[in-house]
Design a protein around this motif. Structure first.
Motif, PDB file in Angstrom:
ATOM      1  N   GLN A 110     -16.635  38.421  30.059  1.00  0.00           N
ATOM      2  CA  GLN A 110     -17.660  38.520  30.232  1.00  0.00           C
ATOM      3  C   GLN A 110     -18.428  39.029  28.772  1.00  0.00           C
ATOM      4  O   GLN A 110     -17.732  39.235  27.772  1.00  0.00           O
ATOM      5  CB  GLN A 110     -17.709  39.563  31.202  1.00  0.00           C
TER       6      GLN A 110
ATOM      7  N   THR B 266     -24.528  40.790  26.648  1.00  0.00           N
ATOM      8  CA  THR B 266     -25.935  40.582  26.819  1.00  0.00           C
ATOM      9  C   THR B 266     -27.147  41.842  26.760  1.00  0.00           C
ATOM     10  O   THR B 266     -26.857  42.674  27.607  1.00  0.00           O
ATOM     11  CB  THR B 266     -26.209  39.603  27.704  1.00  0.00           C
TER      12      THR B 266
ATOM     13  N   LYS C  81     -28.937  41.514  29.143  1.00  0.00           N
ATOM     14  CA  LYS C  81     -29.373  41.985  30.892  1.00  0.00           C
ATOM     15  C   LYS C  81     -28.320  42.970  31.444  1.00  0.00           C
ATOM     16  O   LYS C  81     -27.868  42.880  32.628  1.00  0.00           O
ATOM     17  CB  LYS C  81     -29.693  40.291  31.611  1.00  0.00           C
TER      18      LYS C  81
ATOM     19  N   GLN D 279     -22.303  39.500  31.817  1.00  0.00           N
ATOM     20  CA  GLN D 279     -22.979  38.558  32.287  1.00  0.00           C
ATOM     21  C   GLN D 279     -21.213  37.634  31.873  1.00  0.00           C
ATOM     22  O   GLN D 279     -20.493  37.258  31.215  1.00  0.00           O
ATOM     23  CB  GLN D 279     -23.710  37.386  31.616  1.00  0.00           C
TER      24      GLN D 279
END
Length: 244
Positions: free
Chosen positions: A98, A101, A103, A106
């Motif tokens: 992962q 980011t 957000k 991810q």
């Protein structure tokens, strides 16, 4: 007269008989251990319920994710590789790489463990940058999830640079402050002041910020301060690797 007394006597006898019978019935109803009473297993009081305890769920075993090796510095278009293990050992366990980011975290790569618990995660970044990364084991029916921080992975692109310093010490910098022999940073024509980046040359890296404007000569993108170029062994002008 005798008839009336006889009727009265009979009424009294009937009354006594009825009272005695009623008393016997009450005593019978309240006597413990008799059929039909709660003590004898008869009917239960109204509103009583029988509760059954829910079956207990089997507890999961803790797991551990370990990173054995990681390629922390890659050039744009080159695949990064993260190797590690999940314990207890077992095949088919789902592992994710992962990247942090704006957000949130991810997933960018996935793998399943081998019989010995090892995994290999491969990812080819699409843009330069310094990526915060981690490895996550998702858990399964018998094991809890676990994760391990990989750290920062630098994805570089090539840029043409020069350096400056002697003869300019004491001058005001484009982003504030004054240039000195120990100033760490770079000059760039358009990146916002304070932008962090990593510069790499000859296998040596330094983390810096944009502190000045320039260079305004030829096709040069960056001007490194004297202290910055010393950190990475850069001299004159030429190609460096940068995460911006």
């Amino acid at each position: 007269m005798n008839f009336t007394r006889a009727r009265g006597a009979m009424s009294l006898a009937a009354l006594l008989t009825t009272t005695a019978a009623a008393g016997t019935a009450v005593a019978y109803a309240q006597a413990p251990g008799l059929p039909g009473t709660p003590e004898a297993g008869g009917s239960k009081p109204a509103g009583s319920t029988t509760s059954k305890s829910a079956p207990k769920k089997a507890s999961k075993t803790s797991s551990r994710t370990k990173v054995r090796s990681v390629r922390r510095n890659v050039t744009l278009g080159t695949r990064m590789l993260v190797k590690g293990t999940v314990s207890p050992k077992g095949a088919g366990r789902r592992v994710r790489l992962q990247v942090r980011t704006r957000k949130g975290w991810q997933s960018v790569a996935k793998d399943r463990t081998s019989k010995g618990g090892s995994f290999r995660l491969r990812y080819t970044p699409k843009s330069p940058g310094s990526l915060k990364t981690r490895v996550v084991f998702l858990g399964d029916s018998k094991h809890r999830s676990s994760r391990r921080t990989v750290g920062r992975v630098n994805v570089f692109r090539k840029a043409y640079a020069s350096w400056y310093g002697p003869g300019l010490y004491g001058n005001t910098l484009g982003c504030g402050g004054r240039l000195s022999p120990g100033t760490i940073g770079v000059a760039h024509k358009s990146l916002p002041c304070g932008t962090p980046l990593t510069v790499r040359h000859n296998g040596r890296s330094v983390r810096v910020r944009v502190i000045d404007r320039g260079p305004y000569v030829g096709n040069r993108e960056y001007d490194l301060t004297s202290a910055t170029r010393s950190r990475i062994g850069f001299s004159g002008h030429g190609t460096v690797l940068t995460t911006k």
